[in-house]
Motif scaffolding. Structure first.
Motif, mmCIF file in Angstrom:
data_model
loop_
_atom_site.group_PDB
_atom_site.id
_atom_site.type_symbol
_atom_site.label_atom_id
_atom_site.label_comp_id
_atom_site.label_asym_id
_atom_site.label_seq_id
_atom_site.Cartn_x
_atom_site.Cartn_y
_atom_site.Cartn_z
ATOM 1 N N PRO A 98 0.814 -1.233 0.000
ATOM 2 C CA PRO A 98 0.000 0.000 0.000
ATOM 3 C C PRO A 98 0.841 1.273 0.000
ATOM 4 N N TYR A 99 1.970 1.267 0.718
ATOM 5 C CA TYR A 99 2.843 2.444 0.735
ATOM 6 C C TYR A 99 3.497 2.649 -0.628
ATOM 7 N N LEU A 100 3.836 1.552 -1.285
ATOM 8 C CA LEU A 100 4.441 1.637 -2.605
ATOM 9 C C LEU A 100 3.441 2.189 -3.618
ATOM 10 N N ALA A 101 2.195 1.737 -3.521
ATOM 11 C CA ALA A 101 1.142 2.258 -4.398
ATOM 12 C C ALA A 101 0.940 3.749 -4.159
ATOM 13 N N GLN A 102 1.042 4.148 -2.892
ATOM 14 C CA GLN A 102 0.898 5.570 -2.547
ATOM 15 C C GLN A 102 2.046 6.390 -3.121
ATOM 16 N N LYS A 103 3.277 5.887 -3.010
ATOM 17 C CA LYS A 103 4.438 6.621 -3.517
ATOM 18 C C LYS A 103 4.378 6.780 -5.029
ATOM 19 N N SER A 104 3.908 5.758 -5.729
ATOM 20 C CA SER A 104 3.833 5.822 -7.189
ATOM 21 C C SER A 104 2.607 6.590 -7.666
ATOM 22 N N GLU A 105 1.751 7.025 -6.696
ATOM 23 C CA GLU A 105 0.514 7.740 -7.024
ATOM 24 C C GLU A 105 -0.305 6.943 -8.036
ATOM 25 N N MET A 106 -0.504 5.690 -7.697
ATOM 26 C CA MET A 106 -1.167 4.749 -8.595
ATOM 27 C C MET A 106 -2.557 5.224 -9.018
ATOM 28 N N LYS A 107 -3.312 5.743 -8.080
ATOM 29 C CA LYS A 107 -4.699 6.126 -8.379
ATOM 30 C C LYS A 107 -4.793 7.223 -9.433
ATOM 31 N N ALA A 221 5.538 3.921 -15.622
ATOM 32 C CA ALA A 221 5.626 2.575 -16.192
ATOM 33 C C ALA A 221 6.625 1.729 -15.408
ATOM 34 N N THR A 222 7.735 2.349 -15.003
ATOM 35 C CA THR A 222 8.750 1.627 -14.236
ATOM 36 C C THR A 222 8.210 1.222 -12.878
ATOM 37 N N TYR A 223 7.498 2.147 -12.227
ATOM 38 C CA TYR A 223 6.921 1.817 -10.923
ATOM 39 C C TYR A 223 5.846 0.744 -11.044
ATOM 40 N N ALA A 224 5.093 0.771 -12.144
ATOM 41 C CA ALA A 224 4.087 -0.269 -12.358
ATOM 42 C C ALA A 224 4.750 -1.629 -12.456
ATOM 43 N N LEU A 225 5.847 -1.688 -13.205
ATOM 44 C CA LEU A 225 6.575 -2.952 -13.349
ATOM 45 C C LEU A 225 7.179 -3.380 -12.015
ATOM 46 N N ILE A 226 7.732 -2.412 -11.260
ATOM 47 C CA ILE A 226 8.326 -2.712 -9.958
ATOM 48 C C ILE A 226 7.283 -3.294 -8.998
ATOM 49 N N ILE A 227 6.102 -2.669 -8.952
ATOM 50 C CA ILE A 227 5.043 -3.182 -8.079
ATOM 51 C C ILE A 227 4.668 -4.597 -8.492
ATOM 52 N N GLY A 228 4.610 -4.833 -9.808
ATOM 53 C CA GLY A 228 4.315 -6.174 -10.296
ATOM 54 C C GLY A 228 5.365 -7.183 -9.876
ATOM 55 N N LEU A 229 6.643 -6.793 -9.966
ATOM 56 C CA LEU A 229 7.723 -7.680 -9.547
ATOM 57 C C LEU A 229 7.620 -8.008 -8.063
ATOM 58 N N VAL A 230 7.270 -7.004 -7.268
ATOM 59 C CA VAL A 230 7.123 -7.207 -5.822
ATOM 60 C C VAL A 230 5.960 -8.154 -5.531
ATOM 61 N N VAL A 231 4.832 -7.924 -6.196
ATOM 62 C CA VAL A 231 3.658 -8.784 -5.996
ATOM 63 C C VAL A 231 3.989 -10.226 -6.400
ATOM 64 N N GLY A 232 4.670 -10.383 -7.534
ATOM 65 C CA GLY A 232 5.030 -11.719 -8.000
ATOM 66 C C GLY A 232 5.949 -12.454 -7.049
ATOM 67 N N SER A 233 6.785 -11.695 -6.327
ATOM 68 C CA SER A 233 7.729 -12.332 -5.409
ATOM 69 C C SER A 233 7.019 -13.042 -4.265
ATOM 70 N N ILE A 234 5.780 -12.622 -3.965
ATOM 71 C CA ILE A 234 5.015 -13.276 -2.898
ATOM 72 C C ILE A 234 4.774 -14.739 -3.249
ATOM 73 N N VAL A 235 4.505 -15.000 -4.533
ATOM 74 C CA VAL A 235 4.265 -16.371 -4.992
ATOM 75 C C VAL A 235 5.527 -17.212 -4.828
ATOM 76 N N VAL A 236 6.681 -16.613 -5.152
ATOM 77 C CA VAL A 236 7.956 -17.341 -5.063
ATOM 78 C C VAL A 236 8.306 -17.651 -3.614
ATOM 79 N N ILE A 237 8.065 -16.688 -2.737
ATOM 80 C CA ILE A 237 8.436 -16.855 -1.328
ATOM 81 C C ILE A 237 7.501 -17.824 -0.611
#
Length: 271
Positions: A98-107, A221-237
């Motif tokens: 949620p903090y990452l989404a806030q920093k990237s101003e996702m909304k 676009a970079t932050y969108a990809l970064i958030i995706g990478l972070v979310v995907g890491s949950i599956v790996v962990i």
């Protein structure tokens, strides 16, 4: 001005880098210093190199201290209590999103194609869970070929390490040198540490230049990809459901501890 609080940040990053599946880049994002880290690495070769070193040196001290001091402990925890350990990091990562989404101003900044990039990033990292690799034995007979392998292993792992969601340790595991590297750290085998370390440093510098370009020119676009990478890491962990009731309880507790620390860190780093 020296940024000595980076020592504790570095210690968290160093502890995470020892565990296959946990990315130091993800922890840097979690701590709110990812873009600053990329800028500092690139800035070493600029006129403001002293300023960037004041940021990087305390961070490096924390990383190295954590790896040297905690390598045996993390290795032991990962070997004997993998589920609670991984659930702790899952809590940290989920709690910081949620903090990452806030920093990237996702909304306000994200358009439909940004969410597609986010999904692509998540799928790329999540798919790494299918790379099954059995841990190989420690390499005992060190030859010139071994040093070359260790150098390029460090280079490839560090290039992955600086990307959120992709674990450098996991890359070492896939290559088959993870046990050798961890053993060298635990036993202070300086020749192996030096060769891998040089590979890691060069890999970080090369990859950081590429990431800096995209952060400066395609920020959302970079932050969108970064958030995706972070979310995907949950599956790996995610280690799966623990086998015993005691481990389930322990995993739930460590997960909640991770969420709590993520909330605390989020308030400190993203405020």
């Amino acid at each position: 001005m020296w940024e000595w609080k980076n020592i504790y940040r570095g210690m968290i990053m160093g502890a995470s880098d020892v565990i296959p599946g946990v990315s130091g880049g993800t922890i840097a994002v979690m701590l709110g210093i990812y873009d600053r880290l990329i800028a500092a690495i690139n800035g070493i070769f600029s006129k403001e190199w002293k300023t960037h070193l004041r940021f990087l040196i305390p961070l490096g001290i924390g990383v190295v201290t954590s790896i040297l001091v905690l390598a045996k402990l993390i290795e032991w925890l990962f070997e004997h209590y993998p589920a609670p350990t991984q659930f702790l990091f899952m809590g940290l990562i989920i709690g910081i999103i949620p903090y990452l989404a806030q920093k990237s101003e996702m909304k306000t900044n994200f358009k439909p194609y940004h969410y597609i990039l986010l999904l692509i990033g998540a799928v790329i990292v999540a798919s790494m869970v299918f790379f099954k690799s059995e841990e190989t034995a420690v390499i005992q007979d060190i030859t010139t070929g071994t040093y070359v392998l260790l150098f390029f292993s460090g280079f490839i792992a560090s290039a992955a390490m600086i990307l959120p969601g992709i674990s450098g340790s996991f890359i070492l595991l896939i290559i088959g040198v993870y046990s050798t590297v961890i053993s060298s750290i635990s036993n202070f085998q300086l020749d192996v540490i030096f060769v891998v370390g040089v590979g890691i440093l060069i890999g970080i510098v090369v990859m950081s230049k590429l990431i800096k370009f995209f952060l400066e020119n395609y920020s959302s676009a970079t932050y969108a990809l970064i958030i995706g990478l972070v979310v995907g890491s949950i599956v790996v962990i995610f280690p799966g459901i623990p086998e015993s009731a005691a481990l389930i309880i322990a995993s739930v507790l460590t997960f909640l501890v991770g969420l709590f620390f993520a909330r605390v860190l989020g308030r400190i780093e993203y405020s």
